[in-house]
Design a protein around this motif. Sequence first.
Motif, PDB file in Angstrom:
ATOM      1  N   GLY A   1       8.591   9.771  33.777  1.00  0.00           N
ATOM      2  CA  GLY A   1       9.842   9.027  33.888  1.00  0.00           C
ATOM      3  C   GLY A   1      10.734   9.581  34.978  1.00  0.00           C
ATOM      4  N   ALA A   2      11.760   8.783  35.320  1.00  0.00           N
ATOM      5  CA  ALA A   2      12.746   9.195  36.314  1.00  0.00           C
ATOM      6  C   ALA A   2      14.075   8.553  35.941  1.00  0.00           C
ATOM      7  CB  ALA A   2      12.317   8.777  37.725  1.00  0.00           C
ATOM      8  N   THR A   3      15.179   9.246  36.278  1.00  0.00           N
ATOM      9  CA  THR A   3      16.524   8.768  35.959  1.00  0.00           C
ATOM     10  C   THR A   3      17.406   8.904  37.192  1.00  0.00           C
ATOM     11  OG1 THR A   3      16.284   9.442  33.645  1.00  0.00           O
ATOM     12  CG2 THR A   3      18.510   9.039  34.432  1.00  0.00           C
ATOM     13  N   ARG A   4      18.285   7.923  37.392  1.00  0.00           N
ATOM     14  CA  ARG A   4      19.196   7.958  38.531  1.00  0.00           C
ATOM     15  C   ARG A   4      20.523   7.320  38.126  1.00  0.00           C
ATOM     16  NH1 ARG A   4      17.285   5.341  44.079  1.00  0.00           N
ATOM     17  NH2 ARG A   4      15.957   7.198  43.969  1.00  0.00           N
ATOM     18  N   LYS A   5      21.617   7.882  38.667  1.00  0.00           N
ATOM     19  CA  LYS A   5      22.934   7.282  38.478  1.00  0.00           C
ATOM     20  C   LYS A   5      23.221   6.354  39.652  1.00  0.00           C
ATOM     21  CE  LYS A   5      27.742   8.416  37.400  1.00  0.00           C
ATOM     22  NZ  LYS A   5      28.723   9.501  37.210  1.00  0.00           N
ATOM     23  N   ILE A   6      23.582   5.111  39.358  1.00  0.00           N
ATOM     24  CA  ILE A   6      23.843   4.135  40.411  1.00  0.00           C
ATOM     25  C   ILE A   6      25.274   3.625  40.285  1.00  0.00           C
ATOM     26  CG2 ILE A   6      21.423   3.436  40.445  1.00  0.00           C
ATOM     27  CD1 ILE A   6      22.292   0.838  39.029  1.00  0.00           C
ATOM     28  N   ARG A   7      25.757   3.021  41.374  1.00  0.00           N
ATOM     29  CA  ARG A   7      27.095   2.428  41.382  1.00  0.00           C
ATOM     30  C   ARG A   7      26.995   1.011  41.932  1.00  0.00           C
ATOM     31  NH1 ARG A   7      32.291   3.931  40.966  1.00  0.00           N
ATOM     32  NH2 ARG A   7      33.846   2.689  42.061  1.00  0.00           N
ATOM     33  N   VAL A   8      27.534   0.068  41.180  1.00  0.00           N
ATOM     34  CA  VAL A   8      27.567  -1.329  41.616  1.00  0.00           C
ATOM     35  C   VAL A   8      28.938  -1.572  42.239  1.00  0.00           C
ATOM     36  CG1 VAL A   8      27.394  -3.733  40.906  1.00  0.00           C
ATOM     37  CG2 VAL A   8      25.980  -2.006  39.797  1.00  0.00           C
ATOM     38  N   PRO A   9      29.014  -1.926  43.534  1.00  0.00           N
ATOM     39  CA  PRO A   9      30.317  -2.059  44.203  1.00  0.00           C
ATOM     40  C   PRO A   9      31.036  -3.344  43.790  1.00  0.00           C
ATOM     41  CG  PRO A   9      28.567  -2.694  45.699  1.00  0.00           C
ATOM     42  CD  PRO A   9      27.887  -2.204  44.449  1.00  0.00           C
ATOM     43  N   GLU A  10      32.370  -3.315  43.922  1.00  0.00           N
ATOM     44  CA  GLU A  10      33.147  -4.519  43.636  1.00  0.00           C
ATOM     45  C   GLU A  10      33.013  -5.538  44.756  1.00  0.00           C
ATOM     46  OE1 GLU A  10      37.154  -3.501  42.836  1.00  0.00           O
ATOM     47  OE2 GLU A  10      36.697  -2.292  41.066  1.00  0.00           O
ATOM     48  N   ASN A  11      32.871  -5.060  45.983  1.00  0.00           N
ATOM     49  CA  ASN A  11      32.752  -5.950  47.143  1.00  0.00           C
ATOM     50  C   ASN A  11      31.370  -5.789  47.758  1.00  0.00           C
ATOM     51  OD1 ASN A  11      35.511  -6.713  46.878  1.00  0.00           O
ATOM     52  ND2 ASN A  11      36.115  -4.823  47.944  1.00  0.00           N
ATOM     53  N   GLY A  12      30.807  -6.888  48.194  1.00  0.00           N
ATOM     54  CA  GLY A  12      29.508  -6.832  48.839  1.00  0.00           C
ATOM     55  C   GLY A  12      28.364  -6.831  47.842  1.00  0.00           C
ATOM     56  N   GLU A  13      27.158  -6.814  48.365  1.00  0.00           N
ATOM     57  CA  GLU A  13      25.954  -6.843  47.545  1.00  0.00           C
ATOM     58  C   GLU A  13      25.589  -5.439  47.045  1.00  0.00           C
ATOM     59  OE1 GLU A  13      24.453  -9.554  46.615  1.00  0.00           O
ATOM     60  OE2 GLU A  13      25.830 -10.824  47.754  1.00  0.00           O
ATOM     61  N   ALA A  14      24.934  -5.393  45.888  1.00  0.00           N
ATOM     62  CA  ALA A  14      24.458  -4.115  45.343  1.00  0.00           C
ATOM     63  C   ALA A  14      23.160  -3.712  46.031  1.00  0.00           C
ATOM     64  CB  ALA A  14      24.242  -4.233  43.839  1.00  0.00           C
ATOM     65  N   GLU A  15      22.987  -2.433  46.266  1.00  0.00           N
ATOM     66  CA  GLU A  15      21.787  -1.943  46.937  1.00  0.00           C
ATOM     67  C   GLU A  15      20.588  -1.953  45.988  1.00  0.00           C
ATOM     68  OE1 GLU A  15      22.412   1.899  48.527  1.00  0.00           O
ATOM     69  OE2 GLU A  15      24.018   1.288  49.901  1.00  0.00           O
ATOM     70  N   SER A  16      19.405  -2.238  46.528  1.00  0.00           N
ATOM     71  CA  SER A  16      18.168  -2.129  45.749  1.00  0.00           C
ATOM     72  C   SER A  16      17.862  -0.655  45.520  1.00  0.00           C
ATOM     73  CB  SER A  16      17.014  -2.805  46.491  1.00  0.00           C
ATOM     74  OG  SER A  16      17.277  -4.183  46.660  1.00  0.00           O
ATOM     75  N   GLN A  17      17.338  -0.347  44.334  1.00  0.00           N
ATOM     76  CA  GLN A  17      17.070   1.036  43.947  1.00  0.00           C
ATOM     77  C   GLN A  17      15.557   1.249  43.798  1.00  0.00           C
ATOM     78  OE1 GLN A  17      19.506   3.317  43.705  1.00  0.00           O
ATOM     79  NE2 GLN A  17      21.094   1.782  44.125  1.00  0.00           N
ATOM     80  N   THR A  18      15.052   2.341  44.381  1.00  0.00           N
ATOM     81  CA  THR A  18      13.643   2.709  44.277  1.00  0.00           C
ATOM     82  C   THR A  18      13.543   4.101  43.671  1.00  0.00           C
ATOM     83  OG1 THR A  18      13.046   1.369  46.212  1.00  0.00           O
ATOM     84  CG2 THR A  18      11.490   3.079  45.518  1.00  0.00           C
ATOM     85  N   LEU A  19      12.853   4.210  42.543  1.00  0.00           N
ATOM     86  CA  LEU A  19      12.686   5.488  41.852  1.00  0.00           C
ATOM     87  C   LEU A  19      11.237   5.943  41.988  1.00  0.00           C
ATOM     88  CD1 LEU A  19      15.225   4.098  40.468  1.00  0.00           C
ATOM     89  CD2 LEU A  19      14.767   5.621  38.540  1.00  0.00           C
ATOM     90  N   VAL A  20      11.038   7.208  42.324  1.00  0.00           N
ATOM     91  CA  VAL A  20       9.708   7.786  42.473  1.00  0.00           C
ATOM     92  C   VAL A  20       9.371   8.551  41.207  1.00  0.00           C
ATOM     93  CG1 VAL A  20       8.236   9.302  43.821  1.00  0.00           C
ATOM     94  CG2 VAL A  20      10.000   7.938  44.964  1.00  0.00           C
ATOM     95  N   LEU A  21       8.278   8.170  40.552  1.00  0.00           N
ATOM     96  CA  LEU A  21       7.890   8.768  39.274  1.00  0.00           C
ATOM     97  C   LEU A  21       7.129  10.079  39.438  1.00  0.00           C
ATOM     98  CD1 LEU A  21       6.720   5.463  37.606  1.00  0.00           C
ATOM     99  CD2 LEU A  21       8.647   6.832  36.845  1.00  0.00           C
ATOM    100  N   ASP A  22       6.428  10.234  40.567  1.00  0.00           N
ATOM    101  CA  ASP A  22       5.578  11.408  40.780  1.00  0.00           C
ATOM    102  C   ASP A  22       4.620  11.566  39.593  1.00  0.00           C
ATOM    103  OD1 ASP A  22       4.520  13.652  42.004  1.00  0.00           O
ATOM    104  OD2 ASP A  22       5.976  15.009  41.095  1.00  0.00           O
ATOM    105  N   ALA A  23       3.885  10.498  39.309  1.00  0.00           N
ATOM    106  CA  ALA A  23       3.038  10.461  38.108  1.00  0.00           C
ATOM    107  C   ALA A  23       1.650   9.930  38.436  1.00  0.00           C
ATOM    108  CB  ALA A  23       3.681   9.581  37.040  1.00  0.00           C
ATOM    109  N   GLY A  24       0.746  10.213  37.538  1.00  0.00           N
ATOM    110  CA  GLY A  24      -0.627   9.725  37.645  1.00  0.00           C
ATOM    111  C   GLY A  24      -1.165   9.422  36.265  1.00  0.00           C
ATOM    112  N   GLY A  25      -2.451   9.250  36.162  1.00  0.00           N
ATOM    113  CA  GLY A  25      -3.061   8.946  34.878  1.00  0.00           C
ATOM    114  C   GLY A  25      -4.340   9.726  34.672  1.00  0.00           C
ATOM    115  N   VAL A  26      -4.768   9.816  33.414  1.00  0.00           N
ATOM    116  CA  VAL A  26      -6.012  10.497  33.082  1.00  0.00           C
ATOM    117  C   VAL A  26      -6.732   9.681  32.017  1.00  0.00           C
ATOM    118  CG1 VAL A  26      -4.883  11.947  31.339  1.00  0.00           C
ATOM    119  CG2 VAL A  26      -7.051  12.673  32.350  1.00  0.00           C
ATOM    120  N   MET A  27      -8.050   9.603  32.138  1.00  0.00           N
ATOM    121  CA  MET A  27      -8.894   8.949  31.145  1.00  0.00           C
ATOM    122  C   MET A  27      -9.987   9.926  30.739  1.00  0.00           C
ATOM    123  SD  MET A  27     -10.706   5.187  31.214  1.00  0.00           S
ATOM    124  CE  MET A  27     -11.803   5.559  32.593  1.00  0.00           C
TER     125      MET A  27
END
Length: 363
Positions: free
Chosen positions: A159-185
């Motif tokens: 998992g990953a967590t980030r604090k974001i801010r939505v502005p009152e004026n203009g468009e909100a920025e797109s957010q990209t979170l990096v999990l640094d994760a993989g899988g195992v079977m």
Amino acid sequence: MRILLARDSASVRPAPFPAVRLALALGMLLAFHPAQAQDLRTTLPLGEAIPQQVPPVAPTDPFKSFPSVSTPQKMPKLNSFSTMNPERPAAPVSKDVKLRALLKQKGDPVEQGLVWRVFSPVPGSDGKLPLLATSQGGSADFQLIPGEYFVNVAFGRAGATRKIRVPENGEAESQTLVLDAGGVMLNAVSGPDTKIPRTELSFSIFSSEVKDDGERPLVVADVKPETVVRLPSGTYHVVSNYGSVNAVIRADIQIEAGKLTEATIQHKAAKLTLKLVAEPGGEAIADTAWSILTGSGDVVSESVGAFPTLVLAEGTYTAVARNKDKIYQRDFTVTAGLNSDVEVYLDEKENAEASAKAARAED
């Protein structure tokens, strides 16, 4: 006393409420026509009717001389209600916030298996951050009013967590979170390549770090074969259990971000079926109690039945059978990947021969 007043020449009617009418009439005459009132006093005895030749007195309006009460001025009609502060602020407008997650830097966005959660940054009365919105799948879009938020994305145990801010004026920025994760079977075999049934195999994944008490923190328990487990990248300690006795294998595996690691563990064990028989290949005798001892004399398994089945790690063991207050035993050897029957005989000579054969195989 009753006064009769003439209204016309045709009839004379008694006046209602005599005393009141008489008093009112005399008062009016005294106030406005004193001369006529005097004549009436002298010429009209009380209780007698008015002669018809006397002309009727013209009625007078006593209220004409009274000062009139002026009518209050009419107020304008109420067309609408106005608050003290007519300029109320407009409701905040929600903004479109786009979120995506990557398994590693410069990787492709994850399109499934994600769980997004949006929290308020202000703790509630219970001390926890209030959950405002959720989404499952891949990339997500949220409609959020201007302000600050905590965004969490989970990918299995990563998992990953980030604090974001939505502005009152203009468009909100797109957010990209990096999990640094993989899988195992995970999977496992017995011996060189003997497949193990899924119902008899399970895995537990532990952290590679060892605590002060010598234990490792458990990450995931009871993982079934060929199941993809999503984890943060790093090294993990895997414990594989074949059966429920002593067939246990431990191994360390490395999980890389953005990759699926497939690991097959080789068990050095075999599945055995115990039988108490009168002769080789004979029918199993019921109501038999079993104990399995290691070469050092430790009991590893106990059961009751005609032909119990168990999985043992490779090595030399002693099978002890109790039936009708009699004890029978013999030694046997477990070879990895070689599933077999272990027969204990009623004839002690045959048990001795079988034990000698097992000892030679061990050498």
